[in-house]
Design an enzyme around this catalytic site. Structure first.
Site, short mmCIF file in Angstrom:
data_model
loop_
_atom_site.label_atom_id
_atom_site.label_comp_id
_atom_site.label_asym_id
_atom_site.label_seq_id
_atom_site.Cartn_x
_atom_site.Cartn_y
_atom_site.Cartn_z
N TYR A 135 0.82 -1.21 0.00
CA TYR A 135 0.00 0.00 0.00
C TYR A 135 0.85 1.27 0.00
CZ TYR A 135 -4.82 -1.61 0.81
OH TYR A 135 -6.08 -2.14 0.68
N LYS A 195 2.51 -15.33 2.84
CA LYS A 195 2.66 -16.00 1.55
C LYS A 195 4.15 -16.33 1.44
CE LYS A 195 1.00 -17.58 -2.34
NZ LYS A 195 0.03 -18.68 -2.42
N ASP A 227 -3.85 -17.94 0.85
CA ASP A 227 -4.89 -18.61 0.04
C ASP A 227 -5.62 -19.65 0.88
OD1 ASP A 227 -2.45 -19.98 0.08
OD2 ASP A 227 -2.57 -20.67 -1.99
N ASP A 251 -6.72 -6.50 4.21
CA ASP A 251 -7.82 -5.82 3.53
C ASP A 251 -8.79 -6.85 2.97
OD1 ASP A 251 -9.26 -3.71 2.21
OD2 ASP A 251 -8.23 -4.23 0.34
N ASP A 255 -12.71 -8.30 4.68
CA ASP A 255 -14.00 -8.24 3.97
C ASP A 255 -14.64 -9.62 3.94
OD1 ASP A 255 -13.82 -5.52 3.31
OD2 ASP A 255 -14.52 -5.85 1.26
#
Ligand code: IPM
Ligand code: MG
Length: 362
Positions: A135, A195, A227, A251, A255
């Site tokens: 970001y 990851k 994942d 992020d 959600d």
């Protein structure tokens, strides 16, 4: 104590108005000052985060934030888009620790798209690092490729990076949160999401979180690839207690987690800096598609105000009063359209706010 009120765009103004109503009904002594942010500030000041708004936020003990964004600003240059306001506030105030609890209220198990037995009793906490990662990483931009699959072609790039102190401080926040939750009956587990199988940044993340974890022998630590975490969140969400992850993965996963609770309209969030100054906002966006209709769910913002009272304003009793009142209106069967199911009573934004005020008991 001073609260900066930044309602923003879309449903932001409607839902923040309800949270203010609830805060005022508590009879506490603090001052509130409102300023424009996001698209609203672009209209009035030519910038999504005017200096006057940033200064107000810096001087306040806490910030209550609505939401920013509207499709009509999509063609503006990036620096002027509404989203830059929230990113700028996070950066300028150093709000690195983002708490996104996902709690499934028993009354709403049928509002979720998941089977009731998977989510009933769910209470997990996602801790998202908020001021680093891809970001904010530099360099970023557009250029002509000199290598890769298409040398000479136009390309864009961003930089994913984390420094050791950035990872250490968010890891400490996660382990301490797990400790506090354990004292209240939770399992006492931190799941660090990375990851590491592909990205250097996230192998480093994993190594540093593991090192920090050694100072918390009372807390279990496990690691999960992002994942797989996305899958486990819908497969067996109750296996999680505290999840800690980087800015971008957080992020996305937050959600996803919000849907476990029935509606993203129920999810509050807190973003804190090292001085415990915080920005409190619903996890959802400005929802321009339903703005101005009086149907948005104000509960995420009202619950964000409760988090504000607990974390930054040190008023835990007042926070608990709000949380109990929210529970009570759900038990009364009141539902905004996003959490409606047959057999309950559909209400609008204002009626929901009024009902919470009425349900506040000492
Ligand atoms: C969030 C939002 C923001 C983010 C946007 C509005 C910049 O999606 O708070 O999750 O990506 O962090
Ligand atoms: Mg988001």
């Amino acid at each position: 104590m001073k609260i900066a009120i930044l309602p923003g765009d879309g449903i932001g103004t409607e839902i923040v108005a309800e949270a203010i109503k609830v805060l005022k009904a508590l009879d506490l002594s603090f001052t509130m000052e409102t300023a424009p942010v996001g698209g609203a500030a672009y209209e009035s000041h030519g910038h999504p985060l005017p200096d006057s708004t940033l200064q107000l936020a810096k001087d306040a003990d806490a910030i209550l934030f609505g939401a920013v964004g509207d499709w009509k600003y999509d063609s503006l240059e990036r620096a002027l888009r509404p989203e830059q306001a929230i990113l700028g506030l996070r950066k300028h105030l150093g709000l690195f620790a983002n708490f996104r609890p996902a709690i499934c209220y028993g009354q709403l198990v049928n509002a979720s798209s998941l089977k009731p037995e998977l989510i009933s009793g769910l209470d997990i906490l996602i801790i998202r690092e908020l001021t680093g990662d891809i970001y904010f990483g530099q360099p970023r931009g557009r250029r002509t490729a000199t290598d890769g699959h298409f040398p000479g072609a136009e390309e864009a790039f961003d930089t994913m990076r984390y420094s050791k102190p950035e990872i250490e401080r968010i890891a400490h926040v996660a382990f301490q949160a797990a400790r506090t939750r354990k004292a209240a009956g939770s399992e006492g587990r931190v799941t660090s999401v990375d990851k590491a199988n592909v990205l250097e940044t996230f192998q480093f993340w994993k190594d540093v979180v593991t090192e920090v974890g050694q100072s918390y022998p009372d807390i279990a630590l496990d690691h999960m690839y992002v994942d797989n975490a996305a899958m486990q969140l819908v497969k067996q969400p109750k296996r999680f207690d505290v999840v800690v992850t980087g800015n971008m993965f957080g992020d996305i996963l937050s959600d996803e987690a919000s849907m476990l609770t029935g509606s993203i309209g129920m999810l509050p969030s807190a973003s804190l800096n090292s001085r415990n100054q915080g920005l409190y906002e619903p996890s959802h966006g400005s929802a321009p598609d339903i703005a101005g209709q009086g149907v948005a769910n104000p509960l995420a913002t009202i619950l964000s105000a409760a988090m504000m009272l607990r974390f930054s304003l040190k008023q835990p009793e007042a926070a608990a009063r709000i949380e109990k009142a929210v529970d009570a209106v759900l038990t009364q069967g009141l539902r905004t359209p996003d959490i409606y199911s047959p057999g309950t009573s559909k209400v609008g934004t204002r009626e929901m706010g009024d009902a919470v005020v009425k349900a506040l008991v000492k």
